[in-house]
Design a protein around this motif. Sequence first.
Motif, short mmCIF file in Angstrom:
data_model
loop_
_atom_site.label_atom_id
_atom_site.label_comp_id
_atom_site.label_asym_id
_atom_site.label_seq_id
_atom_site.Cartn_x
_atom_site.Cartn_y
_atom_site.Cartn_z
N SER A 155 0.74 -1.22 -0.17
CA SER A 155 0.14 -0.05 -0.01
C SER A 155 0.95 1.09 0.07
N THR A 156 2.12 1.20 0.35
CA THR A 156 2.95 2.51 0.41
C THR A 156 3.87 2.28 -0.80
N ARG A 157 3.93 1.37 -1.74
CA ARG A 157 4.72 1.54 -2.78
C ARG A 157 4.30 2.83 -3.43
N PHE A 158 5.37 3.59 -3.97
CA PHE A 158 5.11 4.75 -4.53
C PHE A 158 5.66 5.00 -6.06
N ILE A 159 4.77 5.02 -7.02
CA ILE A 159 5.26 5.15 -8.28
C ILE A 159 5.17 6.69 -8.63
N ARG A 160 6.35 7.05 -9.20
CA ARG A 160 6.45 8.46 -9.30
C ARG A 160 5.58 9.01 -10.48
N ILE A 161 5.36 8.24 -11.42
CA ILE A 161 4.65 8.74 -12.77
C ILE A 161 3.03 8.65 -12.47
N ALA A 162 2.66 7.73 -11.56
CA ALA A 162 1.37 7.59 -11.14
C ALA A 162 0.93 7.18 -9.92
N PRO A 163 1.49 8.39 -8.88
CA PRO A 163 1.44 8.23 -7.63
C PRO A 163 -0.01 7.74 -6.95
N ALA A 164 -0.10 6.82 -6.32
CA ALA A 164 -1.24 6.34 -5.49
C ALA A 164 -1.42 7.02 -4.25
N THR A 165 -2.82 7.41 -4.14
CA THR A 165 -3.01 8.11 -2.64
C THR A 165 -4.22 7.52 -1.98
N GLU A 166 -4.54 6.54 -2.40
CA GLU A 166 -6.05 5.94 -1.99
C GLU A 166 -5.85 5.39 -0.49
N HIS A 167 -4.24 4.81 -0.30
CA HIS A 167 -4.08 4.24 0.75
C HIS A 167 -3.01 4.96 1.54
N ALA A 168 -3.24 6.30 1.69
CA ALA A 168 -2.14 7.45 2.26
C ALA A 168 -2.25 7.32 3.87
N VAL A 169 -3.50 6.56 4.22
CA VAL A 169 -3.53 6.31 5.58
C VAL A 169 -2.39 5.57 6.09
N ASN A 170 -1.92 4.51 5.47
CA ASN A 170 -1.06 3.73 5.89
C ASN A 170 0.42 4.23 5.87
N ALA A 171 0.50 5.15 5.25
CA ALA A 171 2.00 5.90 5.06
C ALA A 171 2.57 6.16 6.09
N GLY A 172 1.85 6.40 7.31
CA GLY A 172 2.66 6.54 8.63
C GLY A 172 3.05 5.38 9.38
N GLY A 173 2.64 4.04 8.87
CA GLY A 173 2.96 2.98 9.65
C GLY A 173 4.27 2.45 9.75
N TRP A 174 5.00 3.23 9.11
CA TRP A 174 6.71 2.52 8.79
C TRP A 174 7.27 3.34 10.23
N TRP A 175 6.89 4.32 10.95
CA TRP A 175 7.74 4.79 11.96
C TRP A 175 8.42 3.87 13.00
N SER A 176 7.33 2.84 13.38
CA SER A 176 7.99 1.93 14.30
C SER A 176 8.94 1.10 13.74
#
Length: 338
Positions: A155-176
């Motif tokens: 869900s947090t894989r970021f593709i520069r040409i077509a960025p996906a934002t529908e799962h942005a809520v999970n983007a902070g899950g990497w902090w731990s």
Amino acid sequence: MKLQLPFWLYPLAFILGLLIGAAALRYTPDGRINLMLVWLVWAGLPFVGACISGLMMFRKQRAPWLLRFSGAQRWQLDSQSQLQLWLKLHQLWCLSALGVLAAFLTLLLFTDLAFGWSSTLVDDPTLIHKITQMISVHWQAYWPSAVPDLALIESTRFIRIAPATEHAVNAGGWWSFLLASLVTYNLLPRILLILVCQLQLRHYSHRLSISSNQPVSASTETALADLRVQDLADWEGVEQLFWEINTSEGLTLGVDSWESDQQRWQALLKRKPSRLVWCIDLRRTPLAEMADRIKQASALGIQQAIQVRDNSLEAPAHARDSWQLFARQHQLVWLEAQ
């Protein structure tokens, strides 16, 4: 000799860590923090550096840049001095790691960090999952939430040409995961190296105290008995040469480069003084370089003596005996104030 560093280096190391932490977490124009780059700077490279430091700690080598900030102007190739220097380096690194940690925790509290990963060469989320599983092996038993699962990675894989934002809520899950990596691969290895250095230094001090309390051998007593001792007043006005003592009183050797020392020494030999006093620091140990210069001066008929100029309490108890044996071996006069 105990290595001392200026106090300002320690807060500077912490501030540097704060700047590194804040700079790594800045948002890019695409709105995601580069997770892979942050992990490399915060954990990967520091862990490699700690491993290399651990391997090189017990190898004799030339002093790094840190020595220029200390009172030791000349590098002494002994294990105790090297361990003291490594100890200071690891302490400074720990402070910088704590600065990164402080910046990370502060930004976690007051900002909404969004992490994403992308790679030109690696495009398979399952491979990233396997790598993170290997990295997290140290804490997955007691902190399972700090181990990224495949769903978070996808869900947090970021593709520069077509960025996906529908799962942005999970983007902070990497902090731990980042926090555990920072502590495990950056801070803890340096703390372990600090403990190793302190244990080794304590071992050297204990061994030194045992040797200093041992009775003087018969051969040592004989050598010291043959030592020529003269009154310091009898050598008043004689040219002085300061060995590894940083002073402006006279000619100094052992604090600058070898080329500068050689030029000064050759100039002194050309003058060919009749007598010469070597001024020494008891905290140093006799070196072969000094012995070679004494032999050169003796070959020219220069009468030489040794005078203790720094009788610091930091000097080991046997330091005077070592220098007196050195003076006896090279037919030097030992100067004492009567």
